[in-house]
Design a protein around this motif. Structure first.
Motif, short mmCIF file in Angstrom:
data_model
loop_
_atom_site.label_atom_id
_atom_site.label_comp_id
_atom_site.label_asym_id
_atom_site.label_seq_id
_atom_site.Cartn_x
_atom_site.Cartn_y
_atom_site.Cartn_z
N TYR A 100 0.83 -1.21 0.00
CA TYR A 100 0.00 0.00 0.00
C TYR A 100 0.86 1.25 0.00
CZ TYR A 100 -3.59 3.29 1.68
OH TYR A 100 -4.44 4.36 1.84
N SER A 101 1.90 1.24 0.84
CA SER A 101 2.76 2.42 1.00
C SER A 101 4.01 2.37 0.14
CB SER A 101 3.20 2.55 2.45
OG SER A 101 3.98 1.42 2.81
N ASN A 102 4.28 1.18 -0.44
CA ASN A 102 5.55 0.95 -1.14
C ASN A 102 6.72 1.20 -0.18
OD1 ASN A 102 7.07 0.10 -3.33
ND2 ASN A 102 7.30 2.17 -4.13
N TRP A 103 6.55 0.74 1.06
CA TRP A 103 7.55 0.91 2.12
C TRP A 103 7.70 -0.45 2.80
CZ3 TRP A 103 10.52 5.05 2.98
CH2 TRP A 103 11.22 5.14 4.17
N PRO A 104 8.92 -0.97 2.91
CA PRO A 104 9.09 -2.38 3.33
C PRO A 104 9.02 -2.66 4.82
CG PRO A 104 11.21 -1.41 2.86
CD PRO A 104 10.18 -0.36 2.51
N THR A 105 9.03 -1.64 5.65
CA THR A 105 9.13 -1.90 7.10
C THR A 105 7.93 -1.36 7.87
OG1 THR A 105 10.40 0.13 7.45
CG2 THR A 105 11.66 -1.90 7.03
N ILE A 106 7.82 -1.85 9.09
CA ILE A 106 6.79 -1.45 10.05
C ILE A 106 7.53 -1.01 11.30
CG2 ILE A 106 4.89 -2.36 11.46
CD1 ILE A 106 4.41 -4.32 9.05
N PRO A 107 7.16 0.07 11.93
CA PRO A 107 5.90 0.81 11.84
C PRO A 107 5.85 1.78 10.67
CG PRO A 107 7.32 1.81 13.50
CD PRO A 107 8.02 0.57 13.01
N GLN A 108 4.62 2.20 10.38
CA GLN A 108 4.38 3.21 9.35
C GLN A 108 3.43 4.25 9.92
OE1 GLN A 108 3.12 1.58 5.60
NE2 GLN A 108 4.79 0.10 5.53
N LEU A 109 3.83 5.50 9.80
CA LEU A 109 3.05 6.63 10.32
C LEU A 109 2.29 7.32 9.19
CD1 LEU A 109 2.35 8.79 12.55
CD2 LEU A 109 4.49 9.93 11.90
N TYR A 110 0.99 7.53 9.42
CA TYR A 110 0.13 8.27 8.49
C TYR A 110 -0.48 9.45 9.22
CZ TYR A 110 0.46 4.31 5.31
OH TYR A 110 0.94 3.34 4.47
N VAL A 111 -0.46 10.62 8.57
CA VAL A 111 -1.06 11.82 9.14
C VAL A 111 -2.06 12.35 8.12
CG1 VAL A 111 -0.65 14.16 9.97
CG2 VAL A 111 1.00 12.35 10.49
N LYS A 112 -3.33 12.42 8.54
CA LYS A 112 -4.42 12.88 7.66
C LYS A 112 -4.40 12.12 6.34
CE LYS A 112 -6.02 16.55 10.09
NZ LYS A 112 -7.16 17.41 10.06
N GLY A 113 -4.18 10.80 6.41
CA GLY A 113 -4.21 9.95 5.23
C GLY A 113 -2.92 9.92 4.42
N GLU A 114 -1.93 10.72 4.80
CA GLU A 114 -0.67 10.79 4.06
C GLU A 114 0.42 9.96 4.76
OE1 GLU A 114 2.75 14.12 2.98
OE2 GLU A 114 0.85 14.78 3.81
N PHE A 115 1.10 9.11 3.98
CA PHE A 115 2.20 8.32 4.53
C PHE A 115 3.37 9.24 4.82
CE2 PHE A 115 6.06 5.68 3.59
CZ PHE A 115 6.03 4.97 4.78
N ILE A 116 3.87 9.20 6.06
CA ILE A 116 5.00 10.04 6.47
C ILE A 116 6.30 9.25 6.44
CG2 ILE A 116 5.94 11.48 8.33
CD1 ILE A 116 3.31 12.51 6.93
N GLY A 117 6.29 8.05 7.03
CA GLY A 117 7.51 7.24 7.03
C GLY A 117 7.50 6.24 8.16
N GLY A 118 8.65 5.63 8.34
CA GLY A 118 8.83 4.63 9.39
C GLY A 118 9.45 5.24 10.63
N CYS A 119 10.05 4.40 11.44
CA CYS A 119 10.60 4.83 12.72
C CYS A 119 11.72 5.86 12.55
CB CYS A 119 11.11 3.62 13.49
SG CYS A 119 11.86 4.03 15.07
N ASP A 120 12.68 5.58 11.68
CA ASP A 120 13.83 6.49 11.53
C ASP A 120 13.38 7.87 11.07
OD1 ASP A 120 15.48 4.45 12.32
OD2 ASP A 120 16.24 4.01 10.31
N ILE A 121 12.49 7.91 10.07
CA ILE A 121 12.02 9.20 9.56
C ILE A 121 11.23 9.94 10.64
CG2 ILE A 121 10.41 10.26 7.90
CD1 ILE A 121 11.39 8.10 5.89
N THR A 122 10.37 9.22 11.36
CA THR A 122 9.59 9.84 12.43
C THR A 122 10.52 10.42 13.49
OG1 THR A 122 7.76 8.30 12.04
CG2 THR A 122 7.81 9.41 14.19
N ARG A 123 11.52 9.64 13.91
CA ARG A 123 12.47 10.11 14.93
C ARG A 123 13.25 11.33 14.44
NH1 ARG A 123 15.15 5.62 15.78
NH2 ARG A 123 16.72 6.15 14.25
N GLU A 124 13.75 11.28 13.20
CA GLU A 124 14.53 12.41 12.67
C GLU A 124 13.67 13.67 12.54
OE1 GLU A 124 16.24 10.86 9.05
OE2 GLU A 124 17.39 9.35 10.17
#
Length: 111
Positions: free
Chosen positions: A65-89
């Protein structure tokens, strides 16, 4: 849209902030899911966790769905933001807080 994509799409749109994660917000089952839970908890953002360990279709389907290979995945208002590393950064740079405010999601101010 396949049935699993429709189910995932409904989950993504079911709350302003949704995390597909291993475990639950109260009991994350991996360190990466735990980090995202801690960040969102620290910010005081209301969010919904979707436990991928309970449903293998969602666990595999969310990656396509996200074309992203790892979990967790963060979505904000329906938009894919990223996984753990992106969220932390983004959190460390103040970008996550700015994104939430830009999207009209209130963030608890850090003291």
């Amino acid at each position: 849209m396949t049935d699993i994509n429709a189910r995932i799409d409904a989950e993504v749109k079911s709350a302003d902030v949704v995390v597909f994660m291993k475990g639950t917000p109260q009991f994350p089952m991996c360190g990466f899911s735990g980090q995202v839970s801690q960040i969102l908890g620290f910010l005081g953002v209301p969010w919904k966790g979707v436990n991928v360990l309970e449903d293998m279709e969602i666990r595999e389907g969310i990656k396509a769905y996200s074309n992203w290979p790892t979990i967790p995945q963060l979505y904000v208002k329906g938009e894919f933001i990223g996984g753990c590393d992106i969220t932390r950064e983004m959190f460390q740079a103040g970008e996550l807080q700015a994104l939430f405010e830009e999207k009209g999601i209130s963030v608890k101010q850090a003291s």
